[in-house]
Design an enzyme around this catalytic site. Sequence first.
Site, PDB file in Angstrom:
ATOM      1  N   GLU A 125       5.407   4.122  -4.948  1.00  0.00           N
ATOM      2  CA  GLU A 125       6.801   4.210  -5.385  1.00  0.00           C
ATOM      3  C   GLU A 125       7.156   3.113  -6.389  1.00  0.00           C
ATOM      4  O   GLU A 125       7.825   3.368  -7.388  1.00  0.00           O
ATOM      5  CB  GLU A 125       7.700   4.090  -4.155  1.00  0.00           C
ATOM      6  N   ASP A 126       6.718   1.870  -6.116  1.00  0.00           N
ATOM      7  CA  ASP A 126       7.130   0.735  -6.944  1.00  0.00           C
ATOM      8  C   ASP A 126       6.160   0.404  -8.068  1.00  0.00           C
ATOM      9  O   ASP A 126       6.565  -0.106  -9.110  1.00  0.00           O
ATOM     10  CB  ASP A 126       7.292  -0.518  -6.063  1.00  0.00           C
TER      11      ASP A 126
END
Length: 763
Positions: A125-126
């Site tokens: 996600e990051d």
Amino acid sequence: MNITPSDATLPSAATSKRTASSRANKTAPSGELSASKSEIGSLTGSANAVASITHLTAKLSQYLTPSELKKVKEAYRFSDEKHLGQMRKSGEPYISHPIAVAEICADWKLDAQAIMAALLHDVMEDQDVQKEELIEHFGAPVAALVDGLSKLDKIEFQSQIEAQAENFRKMLLAMARDVRVILVKLADRLHNMRTLGVMSVEKKRRIARETMEVYVPIAHRLGLNNIYRELQELSFSHLHPLRHRTLQKAVKAARGNRREVVSKILESVKTTLAAASIHAQIDGREKTLYGIYRKMRTKHLSFSQVLDVYGFRIVVDTFANCYVALGTLHALYKPMPGKFKDYIAIPKLNGYQSLHTTLIGPYGTPVEFQIRTQDMHRVAESGVAAHWLYKDEDGDLSDLQQRTHAWLQSLLDIQKQTGDSAEFLEHVKVDLFPDSVYVFTPKSKIIALPRGATTLDFAYTIHTDIGDSTVAAKINHESVPLRSELHNGDIVEIITARGSRPSPNWLSFVRTGKARSAIRHHLRTINLQESIELGASLLTQALNALNADSTLTPGLVEHLLDESSAKTLDEIYADIGVGKRMAGLVARHIMGLQEKQSTPLSSLQADEDTPHKQNSIVINGNEGASIQLAPCCLPIPGDKLIGQLKRDQGVIVHTEDCNIAKRQRNKDPERWIEVLWGTEINRHFDCRIKVLVHNDKGILARVAAEIGNSDANIIYVNMDDDKDQMMTQLIFTIQIQDRVHLARLLRNVRRIHGVTRILRDRS
């Protein structure tokens, strides 16, 4: 255990400016169910803080093999490298968060794959790590877990609500395939809530509200009572900080006054159980602040009334001694009538087992006892995490695992029958409410259902096909309506008939998500062609009202499908027909696409503030379920009409002067369209009339006879219960042709001796 420097610490962010600079301007995607990691507390910058996995490896070494521990360290190094330079708002390196999540999972003794997923849960996600890269390094199972924990930040959604619902659906479906997904997610949310203090007040409240509405019910549903209570407390402290602090001070002040009573009860119980040769561990149960607050609110009690109930937990060595201890306590103190519950014989939905009893203790104070074995206590505190793996070596499922597996499987069933993410979220939230009732099949099998469930919910719980073909039901061998609510101990029998199909009216009283999704799925399927035709008509009318070209070229359709996430044009038409999409909004979207394709500007002139100036829909009253006459005002031919587009119900037709329609139209004017009666009407319509009469002998028979003579059919009649009054009001539901027919009937009935007033009822 030997820990290398790279295992134990994270290099300071100052040594990794090259990665920090590349991510310094990264923005979080909008509209996620969970708060973005940047909101929870990540940022990029320099710091001298380090993060250690010493405690984690110490915990893991107690139950993982050396080879498994080596894989966990590899996952840590990978996550460490990807998060270099990323900091939390607290000033800690970001890697400290995945380590903390992994430590919580280690307390549950989750396996190496789950621990690795906890360490890696943010890299997709990051840090834009692809699933293929995780498969290459750590294998497909770990990659699947991380993928299930990652939000859909690459997809553009039409609204924040849609994005939240879709992320929630992805997480729950991943959980249905592997329960470890939600265990890691709950550990993630728990650590985020513990470190929420650095956030702004607005974000704290938003994240706390989301935690209370979604994650707290899931923790309760899976029996994770420790996390359930802590998440509740943390959410309460951020949602209502002043109330939390006030209660905290009050409880602290009251503890000193309670010591004498608690000590006396403990001493008496220990002595009595020892005399009965029962080995037991006895603890006082401290009420949580949120538990006190909720009880004060729901039961309208004062603080002293709530705190005057003392709670104790007794953990015994054997199953039989639970009941022996219960009898011993009842001999010591008098039991309160109606305050005994046997959750051992009939466990709660989440697997919780205990005997609950409330006794009158010293000084007349109520004392609550929970009695359970050590195994029951372990499950009561850790729920499905106490033995999260579905099957043992023999492939057998425990009772708790069977219930959890059945609930997770029901998520997949709802997913198959649900039209979109928002609807899926609606159905699942219904099933997350903890209150439940326990009923029996005719063969004495216990079925657990949410409180308020009906016989129809019971039918759908047994099997979707049984629910779809239900025609009648019996409770305790007596015939009852399908909408009848179930109560603990009821014996329920369902009667089916081949060819019977669900009714749209069922949606008004079913309680469970599975029943609602199955009914809606069936109604969508049988009325699909009708909804497509209605949707196409509505879209054409909306385009005409905006002076736009209603011809949809192949190129335009292709662009429309790409941007609306629909597979076919018929799918868009059907969504409009059942109210999922607004015809006016789709029309404006099409106008935008036409403008991109150099459509003459003159065709784009439209008044966007007048959505009701669409051409009217013409109805004859014999349409299917996609066009329904509102039960509040019961329109008949000759009435002026207005139509409301309702989600999954199509068009609900009201009379133009209906008070309910007026209120709803003021709230949501975009969902209303004009409707006209057609010329080919060949059926009768329901209509309500009120007749005020003198309470004379035979008056009901005379009124009913005149209605029949006026060529109308009576389908329902009601009257005042008080027979001693001089005047009585009769309410009839009759079937008539139109307003002219109704006017003639009203004149005829008004002439009857004893009738004081007669009017049409549209309340």
